[in-house]
Design an enzyme around this catalytic site. Structure first.
Site, PDB file in Angstrom:
ATOM      1  N   GLY A  12       0.816  -1.218   0.000  1.00 40.12           N
ATOM      2  CA  GLY A  12       0.000   0.000   0.000  1.00 40.12           C
ATOM      3  C   GLY A  12       0.847   1.266   0.000  1.00 40.12           C
ATOM      4  N   ASP A  13       0.180   2.397  -0.262  1.00 37.77           N
ATOM      5  CA  ASP A  13       0.819   3.714  -0.219  1.00 37.77           C
ATOM      6  C   ASP A  13       1.969   3.871  -1.213  1.00 37.77           C
ATOM      7  OD1 ASP A  13      -0.946   4.272   1.871  1.00 37.77           O
ATOM      8  OD2 ASP A  13       0.474   3.514   3.367  1.00 37.77           O
ATOM      9  N   LYS A  16      -0.213   5.512  -5.595  1.00 39.38           N
ATOM     10  CA  LYS A  16      -1.179   5.154  -6.644  1.00 39.38           C
ATOM     11  C   LYS A  16      -1.950   6.382  -7.116  1.00 39.38           C
ATOM     12  CE  LYS A  16      -2.975   2.273  -3.675  1.00 39.38           C
ATOM     13  NZ  LYS A  16      -1.942   2.154  -2.656  1.00 39.38           N
ATOM     14  N   GLY A  40      -6.046   5.651   1.797  1.00 44.34           N
ATOM     15  CA  GLY A  40      -5.738   7.081   1.908  1.00 44.34           C
ATOM     16  C   GLY A  40      -4.901   7.437   0.701  1.00 44.34           C
ATOM     17  N   HIS A  41      -5.510   8.089  -0.281  1.00 39.84           N
ATOM     18  CA  HIS A  41      -4.843   8.381  -1.541  1.00 39.84           C
ATOM     19  C   HIS A  41      -4.608   9.887  -1.669  1.00 39.84           C
ATOM     20  CE1 HIS A  41      -6.512   4.416  -3.469  1.00 39.84           C
ATOM     21  NE2 HIS A  41      -5.748   4.220  -2.425  1.00 39.84           N
ATOM     22  N   GLN A 213      -5.003  -0.137  -1.480  1.00 38.38           N
ATOM     23  CA  GLN A 213      -4.059  -1.017  -0.790  1.00 38.38           C
ATOM     24  C   GLN A 213      -3.001  -1.513  -1.791  1.00 38.38           C
ATOM     25  OE1 GLN A 213      -7.715  -1.713  -0.005  1.00 38.38           O
ATOM     26  NE2 GLN A 213      -7.247  -0.046   1.355  1.00 38.38           N
ATOM     27  N   THR A 290      -4.469   7.026   8.923  1.00 34.82           N
ATOM     28  CA  THR A 290      -4.378   6.937  10.393  1.00 34.82           C
ATOM     29  C   THR A 290      -3.252   7.783  10.982  1.00 34.82           C
ATOM     30  OG1 THR A 290      -2.946   5.002  10.165  1.00 34.82           O
ATOM     31  CG2 THR A 290      -5.306   4.578  10.422  1.00 34.82           C
ATOM     32  N   GLY A 291      -2.386   8.316  10.129  1.00 36.37           N
ATOM     33  CA  GLY A 291      -1.282   9.148  10.619  1.00 36.37           C
ATOM     34  C   GLY A 291      -0.144   8.339  11.250  1.00 36.37           C
ATOM     35  N   ARG A 294       5.025   5.029   8.985  1.00 41.52           N
ATOM     36  CA  ARG A 294       5.162   3.814   8.180  1.00 41.52           C
ATOM     37  C   ARG A 294       6.536   3.194   8.414  1.00 41.52           C
ATOM     38  NH1 ARG A 294       3.042   7.039   2.925  1.00 41.52           N
ATOM     39  NH2 ARG A 294       0.832   7.011   3.374  1.00 41.52           N
ATOM     40  N   ASP A 322      12.996  10.391  -5.755  1.00 37.88           N
ATOM     41  CA  ASP A 322      13.703  11.547  -5.166  1.00 37.88           C
ATOM     42  C   ASP A 322      14.105  11.306  -3.714  1.00 37.88           C
ATOM     43  OD1 ASP A 322      10.707  11.681  -5.132  1.00 37.88           O
ATOM     44  OD2 ASP A 322      11.108  13.221  -3.623  1.00 37.88           O
ATOM     45  N   VAL A 403       9.297  11.805  -9.318  1.00 35.86           N
ATOM     46  CA  VAL A 403      10.368  12.438  -8.536  1.00 35.86           C
ATOM     47  C   VAL A 403       9.828  13.499  -7.572  1.00 35.86           C
ATOM     48  CG1 VAL A 403      12.200  11.926 -10.192  1.00 35.86           C
ATOM     49  CG2 VAL A 403      10.869  14.035 -10.446  1.00 35.86           C
ATOM     50  N   GLY A 404       8.536  13.448  -7.324  1.00 34.49           N
ATOM     51  CA  GLY A 404       7.920  14.386  -6.385  1.00 34.49           C
ATOM     52  C   GLY A 404       6.418  14.213  -6.426  1.00 34.49           C
TER      53      GLY A 404
HETATM   54  P1  GDP Z   1      -1.424   5.830  -2.241  1.00 32.65           P
HETATM   55  O1  GDP Z   1      -2.236   5.346  -1.099  1.00 32.65           O
HETATM   56  O2  GDP Z   1      -0.741   4.729  -2.972  1.00 32.65           O
HETATM   57  O3  GDP Z   1      -2.174   6.735  -3.185  1.00 32.65           O
HETATM   58  O4  GDP Z   1      -0.240   6.685  -1.611  1.00 32.65           O
HETATM   59  P2  GDP Z   1      -0.349   7.739  -0.402  1.00 32.65           P
HETATM   60  O5  GDP Z   1      -1.046   8.939  -0.879  1.00 32.65           O
HETATM   61  O6  GDP Z   1      -0.857   7.084   0.825  1.00 32.65           O
HETATM   62  O7  GDP Z   1       1.180   8.014  -0.120  1.00 32.65           O
HETATM   63  C1  GDP Z   1       2.050   8.522  -1.087  1.00 32.65           C
HETATM   64  C2  GDP Z   1       2.645   9.841  -0.598  1.00 32.65           C
HETATM   65  O8  GDP Z   1       3.765  10.184  -1.376  1.00 32.65           O
HETATM   66  C3  GDP Z   1       1.712  11.019  -0.690  1.00 32.65           C
HETATM   67  O9  GDP Z   1       1.955  11.881   0.370  1.00 32.65           O
HETATM   68  C4  GDP Z   1       2.102  11.674  -2.014  1.00 32.65           C
HETATM   69  O10 GDP Z   1       1.797  13.062  -2.057  1.00 32.65           O
HETATM   70  C5  GDP Z   1       3.567  11.454  -2.013  1.00 32.65           C
HETATM   71  N1  GDP Z   1       4.218  11.283  -3.323  1.00 32.65           N
HETATM   72  C6  GDP Z   1       3.699  10.776  -4.461  1.00 32.65           C
HETATM   73  N2  GDP Z   1       4.658  10.650  -5.396  1.00 32.65           N
HETATM   74  C7  GDP Z   1       5.795  11.123  -4.855  1.00 32.65           C
HETATM   75  C8  GDP Z   1       7.141  11.227  -5.315  1.00 32.65           C
HETATM   76  O11 GDP Z   1       7.504  10.846  -6.422  1.00 32.65           O
HETATM   77  N3  GDP Z   1       8.053  11.769  -4.438  1.00 32.65           N
HETATM   78  C9  GDP Z   1       7.706  12.161  -3.194  1.00 32.65           C
HETATM   79  N4  GDP Z   1       8.671  12.670  -2.421  1.00 32.65           N
HETATM   80  N5  GDP Z   1       6.453  12.058  -2.728  1.00 32.65           N
HETATM   81  C10 GDP Z   1       5.525  11.526  -3.529  1.00 32.65           C
HETATM   82  P1  IMO Z   2      -3.845   2.680   0.466  1.00 32.18           P
HETATM   83  O1  IMO Z   2      -4.962   2.471  -0.550  1.00 32.18           O
HETATM   84  C1  IMO Z   2      -1.364   0.928   3.566  1.00 32.18           C
HETATM   85  C2  IMO Z   2      -3.231  -2.103   6.101  1.00 32.18           C
HETATM   86  C3  IMO Z   2      -3.466  -1.762   7.557  1.00 32.18           C
HETATM   87  C4  IMO Z   2      -3.347  -3.150   8.172  1.00 32.18           C
HETATM   88  C5  IMO Z   2      -3.984  -4.042   7.117  1.00 32.18           C
HETATM   89  C6  IMO Z   2      -5.439  -4.400   7.389  1.00 32.18           C
HETATM   90  O2  IMO Z   2      -3.727   4.063   0.939  1.00 32.18           O
HETATM   91  O3  IMO Z   2      -2.581   2.111  -0.084  1.00 32.18           O
HETATM   92  P2  IMO Z   2      -7.710  -3.016   7.193  1.00 32.18           P
HETATM   93  O4  IMO Z   2      -8.149  -1.779   7.888  1.00 32.18           O
HETATM   94  O5  IMO Z   2      -7.682  -2.914   5.713  1.00 32.18           O
HETATM   95  O6  IMO Z   2      -8.424  -4.243   7.653  1.00 32.18           O
HETATM   96  O7  IMO Z   2      -6.181  -3.218   7.683  1.00 32.18           O
HETATM   97  O8  IMO Z   2      -3.876  -3.345   5.891  1.00 32.18           O
HETATM   98  N1  IMO Z   2      -3.816  -1.136   5.149  1.00 32.18           N
HETATM   99  C7  IMO Z   2      -3.101  -0.274   4.432  1.00 32.18           C
HETATM  100  N2  IMO Z   2      -1.787  -0.014   4.432  1.00 32.18           N
HETATM  101  N3  IMO Z   2      -2.176   1.579   2.715  1.00 32.18           N
HETATM  102  C8  IMO Z   2      -3.485   1.300   2.667  1.00 32.18           C
HETATM  103  O9  IMO Z   2      -4.323   1.812   1.733  1.00 32.18           O
HETATM  104  C9  IMO Z   2      -4.017   0.375   3.581  1.00 32.18           C
HETATM  105  N4  IMO Z   2      -5.262  -0.091   3.844  1.00 32.18           N
HETATM  106  C10 IMO Z   2      -5.124  -1.026   4.789  1.00 32.18           C
HETATM  107  O10 IMO Z   2      -2.481  -0.882   8.043  1.00 32.18           O
HETATM  108  O11 IMO Z   2      -1.991  -3.513   8.278  1.00 32.18           O
HETATM  109 MG    MG Z   3      -2.297   5.498   0.998  1.00 32.06          MG
END
Ligand code: GDP
Ligand code: IMO
Ligand code: MG
Length: 413
Positions: A12-13, A16, A40-41, A213, A290-291, A294, A322, A403-404
């Protein structure tokens, strides 16, 4: 074959949403197929930051249609709150936001169970406590409530009675809950649409599927039991939308240039040291939902190769490259030692995954700030070397280098 999927291929994270935002420019519809507001996107546009939980990340483009498929689990109050907040920021949903009637509804009992069960479990998953697991459990137990049920009082009441019986709850006020859910759902009535027909009939439109995820959190193929409860892999697209699998044109796998994980479960390449801290700080690695801080670690090509395989990844978007600038060293895990034997297979159980010893190759570092570079050829040689090393190991082209966080901080190759 007018469709593309953007899938997170780690825990995840992977950024995307940033990649969806970049690719949505060329799409007409952005479709979520699984997960709920555990996601959390984040999209950064100038001085504005948007975090989406249920609303597809394409909503910022005023003319695009945004869809929640049958595989998504919806916390109605949460969704209304998200919509209100976006409306206050000037985003219009009028005539372009649709929800499949089969999408399951997260009930108050799901959130209670998610919070309560977690405290009594031995294997703490560290869920987001959004009720996701219990909601999907009810769905497969055939005890769930679906979005379409919220517009028929009699049917909804009978479904809720059934749900309470299933959970052995005797003193529930079914009437009150039915009224509350119907009241919350009323503003969303116009969004109701049979998505399988709608997608199938939209032959002239380009569809972008937005994964939530990541593959290593997939309920079957992830690091079970430390996973989420939905099908996060490419196979989940058809399951979660009714769009036939053989119509999906391209799978873009999103990989961070290092690994992260939130919550419990084994993480072979985790760095519980200063470098891990440095990555967390430079990458701002704190959960968007959730803050929570990671967990950070080196790029794990064993896990990555597994997710390339199970998703059928056609192209890779490598993100947060980056963040690696200025690290004192740079490593990629290319195999594991399991009980003294080398393996390139991702273990199927947490005991083995927890005891593998990652085997690394060391690659040269770079010091330059690359956040303003737009042209691949202008990246430092060692940054290109890193990208190409990952490409070589995974056997898939890296077509996008991020790269950002901004749209403009994207290099197309
Ligand atoms: P997602 O859940 O896969 O959409 O990803 P999240 O939004 O949870 O986490 C990605 C974080 O990285 C966010 O805070 C974005 O603003 C940030 N981000 C995305 N692409 C880049 C990148 O290329 N470089 C940096 N430094 N941050 C990025
Ligand atoms: P995005 O879409 C990262 C993790 C939780 C936990 C496990 C199960 O932003 O990438 P849940 O509440 O789904 O039953 O929790 O999955 N988890 C994530 N980790 N990014 C996410 O979403 C996640 N959604 C759930 O931390 O370990
Ligand atoms: Mg996320």
């Amino acid at each position: 074959m007018n469709s593309t999927a953007v899938l997170g291929c780690m825990w995840g994270d992977e950024a995307k949403a940033k990649i969806v935002d970049v690719l949505a420019l060329d799409a007409d519809m952005i479709v979520r197929f699984q997960g709920g507001n555990n996601a959390g996107h984040t999209i950064k546009l100038g001085d504005k930051k948007y975090v989406f939980h249920l609303v597809p990340s394409g909503i910022l483009y005023p003319e695009k249609e945004c869809i929640l498929g049958s595989g998504v689990v919806i916390d109605i109050a949460g969704l209304n709150g998200e919509i209100e907040k976006l409306k206050a920021q000037g985003v219009s949903f009028e005539g372009r936001f649709y929800i499949d009637p089969r999408a399951q509804i997260v009930l108050p009992i799901h959130k209670e169970l998610d919070a309560g069960k977690e405290d009594t479990r031995k294997d703490k998953i560290g869920t987001t406590k959004r009720g996701i697991g219990p909601c999907y459990s009810d769905a497969v137990a055939r005890a769930g409530i679906r979005f379409g049920d919220l517009f028929d009082k009699e049917y909804l009441t009978s479904r809720l009675e059934n749900n309470f019986l299933y959970h052995d709850v005797k003193d529930a006020d079914v009437e009150a809950l039915a009224e509350l859910l119907m009241k919350e759902a009323a503003p969303l009535r116009a969004c109701l649409k049979q998505i399988p027909y709608y997608l199938s009939e939209s032959t002239d439109k380009k569809i972008l599927f937005e994964g939530a995820q990541g593959s290593l959190l997939d309920v079957n193929f992830g690091s079970y039991p430390f996973v989420t409860s939905s099908h996060t892999i490419s196979g989940g697209i058809s399951v979660g939308t009714g769009y036939a699998q053989n119509k999906i044109g391209k799978i873009v796998g999103v990989y961070k240039s290092y690994f992260t994980r939130v919550g419990g479960g084994p993480f072979p390449t985790e760095l519980e040291n200063e470098i891990g801290e440095q990555i967390r700080k430079q990458g701002n690695e704190f959960g968007s939902t959730t803050g929570r801080p990671r967990r950070c670690g080196w790029f794990d090509a064993v896990a990555a190769k597994f997710t390339v395989m199970i998703n059928g990844v056609n192209e890779i978007a490598l993100t947060l490259v980056d963040v690696l600038s200025e690290l004192p060293e740079l490593k990629i895990c290319t195999s594991y030692l399991l009980d003294g034997k080398e393996t390139k297979e991702f273990p199927h159980n947490p005991n083995d995954l927890g005891k593998v010893e990652p085997q690394y190759i060391e690659v040269p570092t770079w010091k330059e700030d690359i956040t303003q570079i737009k042209d691949y050829a202008k990246l430092p040689e060692n940054a290109r070397n890193y990208v190409e090393k990952i490409e070589e190991i995974l056997g898939v082209r890296v077509s996008i280098v991020s790269v950002g966080p901004e749209r403009t901080q994207t290099i197309f190759r």
